[in-house]
Design an enzyme around this catalytic site. Sequence first.
Site: not given
Ligand code: FUB
Length: 343
Positions: A32, A243
């Site tokens: 991320d 997301e």
């Molecule tokens: O790294 C945890 C979660 O996985 C992130 O917050 C999301 O965007 C996904 O990459």
Amino acid sequence: SKPQESSQSAEVETEESKFAHAPLVEHIFTADPSAHVFEGKLFVYPSHDIETDVEEDDMGSHFDMKDYHVFSMEKVNGPVTDHGVALKLEDIPWASRQLWAPDAAEKNGKYYLYFPAKDKQGIFKIGVAVSDRPEGPFKPEAEPIKGTFSMDPAVFQDQEEYFLIWGGIWGGQLQWYEDQKLIEGRKGPMDGLPGPDQKALMPYIAKLDDAMTGLSEKPKEILILDENGEAIKAGDNARRFFEAAWMHKHDGKYYLSYSTGDTHFIAYAIGDSPYGPFTYQGNVLEPVEGWTNHHSIVNFEGKWYLFYHDTELSGKTPLRNIKMAELVHLPDGKIQTINSYQK
Ligand code: FUB
């Protein structure tokens, strides 16, 4: 082989230059990546993936991270410095678990780390921690940012204004809210999701206040439209927001990019204002190895770069490694889609 954990304060430099779809660091797992240019250098704020006994589920419980490291690079293709632990779960008074994707901003010489974590009730909130240095250490505020919910914060600076953008469905819990109110009884990844023909859930945006530690307005939903001006539908899995929202500005236009989750793309949409509406354009990044896809886009010394992750080092979804590649805006404003495995 499995990366070794670095000591908390050690500054670790990679021995050789790493660029163009190679893991940026190999001594810890990272994911991320949110990249920014501070003090003339590239700073990267990723999640720090660790091995866990927590079983994999659709709530992402297996992403069980406990701290953040900050990385920097003086030049593209140069060594990457790990500045050590910048913030730890145990130091955040309100948080209980899961330090997910963070981002950072600078204002008047102070640095702000925005991060999601579950509170003591297991509900994702967004927190902020402050430092005099871009690499931290960051001191967390006692409470999460009032008015925030869900996860994956990204900060977008437009001239003197700073916007916080956030949200994510399934494990990100966005589907548990209506009119920004948590609906009791919603517990699972699908509880509260709209039907396939209904408008998809969208990310949220709000201006940050002068102190950078609160919101100065009620959050608004950012609409993502299709080519006919209709809101993207929840069943349009290859295009709908899941997301990892990120915003950048190019040639006077605003670009909102995001992960489509279960279809694994980084998609993007273009608009005339940070608040939207945005119109879907296509993909920034094709699916990568591992379930998640999460990125940032930054301009450094006149060129655009994509930061992202995959699972090259581990082959396991919760143990990721950050990478970068050059990103090209075509003359018509579209982004040239990147396939990280075609070099
Ligand atoms: O790294 C945890 C979660 O996985 C992130 O917050 C999301 O965007 C996904 O990459």
